[in-house]
Design a protein around this motif. Sequence first.
Motif, PDB file in Angstrom:
ATOM      1  N   GLN A 124       1.854  82.281  21.439  1.00  0.00           N
ATOM      2  CA  GLN A 124       2.918  81.276  21.427  1.00  0.00           C
ATOM      3  C   GLN A 124       3.164  80.721  22.827  1.00  0.00           C
TER       4      GLN A 124
ATOM      5  N   ALA B 206       0.058  77.592  19.593  1.00  0.00           N
ATOM      6  CA  ALA B 206       1.399  78.139  19.811  1.00  0.00           C
ATOM      7  C   ALA B 206       2.258  78.001  18.565  1.00  0.00           C
ATOM      8  N   LEU B 207       2.141  76.873  17.869  1.00  0.00           N
ATOM      9  CA  LEU B 207       2.909  76.648  16.644  1.00  0.00           C
ATOM     10  C   LEU B 207       2.492  77.634  15.554  1.00  0.00           C
TER      11      LEU B 207
ATOM     12  N   ALA C  88       4.024  80.907  16.267  1.00  0.00           N
ATOM     13  CA  ALA C  88       5.471  80.916  16.012  1.00  0.00           C
ATOM     14  C   ALA C  88       5.782  81.002  14.524  1.00  0.00           C
TER      15      ALA C  88
ATOM     16  N   SER D  38      10.382  78.376  24.019  1.00  0.00           N
ATOM     17  CA  SER D  38       9.605  77.392  23.253  1.00  0.00           C
ATOM     18  C   SER D  38      10.454  76.239  22.747  1.00  0.00           C
TER      19      SER D  38
ATOM     20  N   LEU E  60       6.291  73.079  17.667  1.00  0.00           N
ATOM     21  CA  LEU E  60       6.659  74.393  18.193  1.00  0.00           C
ATOM     22  C   LEU E  60       8.158  74.504  18.430  1.00  0.00           C
TER      23      LEU E  60
ATOM     24  N   SER F 225      10.374  77.180  16.435  1.00  0.00           N
ATOM     25  CA  SER F 225      11.055  78.240  17.179  1.00  0.00           C
ATOM     26  C   SER F 225      12.543  78.266  16.858  1.00  0.00           C
TER      27      SER F 225
END
Length: 937
Positions: A276, A285-286, A289, A319, A406, A410
């Motif tokens: 992430q 990263a998404l 998450a 994030s 993201l 988050s």
Amino acid sequence: MAWNPDQAQLRQLVGYLRDALSGHDQNAQKYATLMLTQAKSSPDITNYLTYILCNLPSTLNLKPEDVHLARSSAAITLKNIIKTRYRSIPPNNQAYIRGLILHCLEDNNSQIRSFAGNVITEIVKQGGILGWPELFGELFSLASNSPGNVSSQAQEGAMGALSKVCEDSKKILDKNYSGQRPLDIIIPKLLHITDSPIAKVRALALESINAFIPQKPQSLLNSIDLLLTRLFQLARDPSEDVRRYVCRSFVQLADIRPDKILPHLEGLVDYMIEQQRNIDDPDLALDAAEFWLSIGEQDNLCGSLGPYLDKIVPTLLESMVYGEEDIVRLEGDAEDAHEEDRAEDLKPQFATSKNLRIVTNGHPNVSGVNGTGVESEHPGDADSFDEGEIEDEQEGGEDPEDEWNLRKCSAAALDVLASKFHQPVFDITIPYLKENLSHHDWPNREAAVLAIGAVADGCLDVVTPHLPGLIPYLVSLLQDPEPVVRQITCWALGRYSQWASHLSTREEKRQYFEPMMEGILQRMLDKNKNVQEAAASAFCYLEDKAKKELTPYCKPIVQQFVRCFQSYKDRNMYILYDCVQTLAEHVGPALANPDSIDLLMPAIVQRWNIVSDQSREMFPLLECLSYVATALGDAFSPFALPIFGRCIRIIHQNLEEYLRATNNEALDKPDKDYLVTSLDLLSATIQALDEKKSRELVKMSQPSIFDLLLFCMEDNSNDVRQSAYALLGDCAIHIFPCVQQFLPLLMPLLVNQLDVDNLPDEEAHSAFSVINNACWSLGEIAMQEMQGMEPYAEKIYGRLFTIINNPEVPPSVNENAVIALGRLGLGSSQVLAAHLNEFAKIFLQIIKHIDDTDEKGHAFLGFNLAIEKNPQAMEECLLEYFQATAAFPQRTFRVDGLYGSFQQVLSGYKTMIPNFGAFIGQMSTKDQEKLRTTYIL
């Protein structure tokens, strides 16, 4: 003999295919599309298209870009023909397609390889696994480089085709064919290919496996330990694409086998946090998450995250801060409220399925009786494109703020964790809030406000002591110099409107709720359009939470809405309609105050006169007026005539355009949402006005509203029919004399609509909403027509009996069917009496769950009339009938004749049953006493 194309026809077809996708000359594009439509009738069209896709010769002397356009267009057209009429393609032509299409997987152009994959998966969907039994062997051979000399392009192309087939045909791949399931072979082979030296092939193989995880096939469950081993190996893959699919695999495995995730949770927490925080790949990263959202929905896993919150929550908070690119894009956002909207700024509008559309026992209800009703799906964009297909480019594209990203993921994960852990999450968040709420850099302020809003639901109890200081500070942030901060502050304040609007004292409301409400209202006229939109959306949320608490503030709210009508450009007008209709929904008759009407209606009417019949703004405007009409009641009458007449015109135009388009493929079919929203507004108007005024409107309608309704009741759209039957029921209640003369035409359609045996699986949800409203409208007609229902009663009984005995029918539909069945007995009790032994037991089982309304009373009255004509038929469920009678509250005896009917039936059984005291002795003491005292038994 091998098939070869006619060169002249080939050249002509290539030109049409090229022009059909070229946007340079719209006239040529339109003509090419028409010619292609005609060409589809040629028996060899699929051969030509396959040839062009796979073997377009250089002798045609086309430019490279024209070659690509022609091949792409051929692939799209071929796929669509296969989709609509594959089984009618001659076997030799099917074989020709299958024989050539695999060669395209080796093409140097990745888009052509993708197109070939689209064609292959469509063949499997339409022809089945057994229609091309050698396909999987050939694809796996290419994808795994079994011969040893397969190019990397061909390996990628074959694996891409496999991934599409796995995604689109996952159910049929898990079926049993002569004792074997294709997945028993496919899953191990896919796991093997995840070891490919080519990163894209590894990623696609893992994507293919992920397609099967949600349906939990046994073939995959048998290999789940091997899959976990491969995932842990691939977790350190150098390819970010592969690691994205690793994250997705763990997310899905958490849903189906949380027990397999739990032993590895600590390592997975560290891994997901690491991924992430990969600032170079926001997609990776998404996907990481998403893991927290998935775990948060699993009760037996989410609790195990407690020891790791001090690592997870700070990562989520980090994030939630806008990235550098977003900061550059958003910083100093313009004061653009005075600028006209561009066409690409306007989002697609669809008719929504709100509570005026679904009717249960006489009451509009978004969720049906007892909260278990059926809702229509919101319509989506049907013109979707598969990967690799070409979509017209639109200037500006999608607004990045509308994308799931993201930052939003988050915030959603923080919301989920707050709802599970409460105090610990807030304790970890507090230092971040203190540091960033007044930070000099706006991205930090914005993220802190986002965090406050994210924990609103889950941490409300622990946040509440801080709200007396926090709410005034948030209200002050509505004046922040950065529009993005003002925007998120509107949202965050809305999240706390439930608390503020229901404070116990007038002084507390004056101190906290009124500044919150006034602050959001003021931002609805911000100089920035995005802030206006956020404020309007937040105010809608506030309206939903405050409900009738807004009644004392109607006038200032309406005054601000009117200013917005005068100021807003087209885009934000849509959310303003939602504000108006939500206020109307919750304050109801309070909006009918003459001062409010004199303010609001001229503003709406002015907009009504500007918007054209063809504008998509008509959808939210018609929906808004439906709620306003309901709230104003008869006070809506001064505005009703032109509005009613225009709805009739829109319906008539839409139906005529549809008929013309049906007979001419060159014409576009009109949007059915115009029918839905117009029908709903006609319903609301007829309900709102007194009977005399409603009948006058109906009599004046040209063409006749019932002539149009007949067409709408047969429309192929479930949404249209759902609204049509709601309108029919409202007409039966409020203007039955107008309906009565059309019953010979209406009733056969209504009876046919009650058929539940032939519903397509993919449409079952929305189709049940249609049947729900059809049952309700039938009950309303039966209430009015009484003995006139006799000619239809036998067939109606058969349809209703099938509905209430079908286990797949939702409870609310069953309840409306039972009400309709009982009401049918009011005028056709002899027909029901003959079938009493068939339906009485299920009737009593269903009706006991329905609220004690007049509608339920009418149904019992009709049921009792049938019992009087055939009392012996109740033998198997007589005790249940006595219990239902005892449970019936006396207040519902306001239905004329209901008490007397219960009295007569019970007295009759008292004389028929030899030892009546022993019989009712089987009931509870409370029920026995109630029967004796209420009915003097």
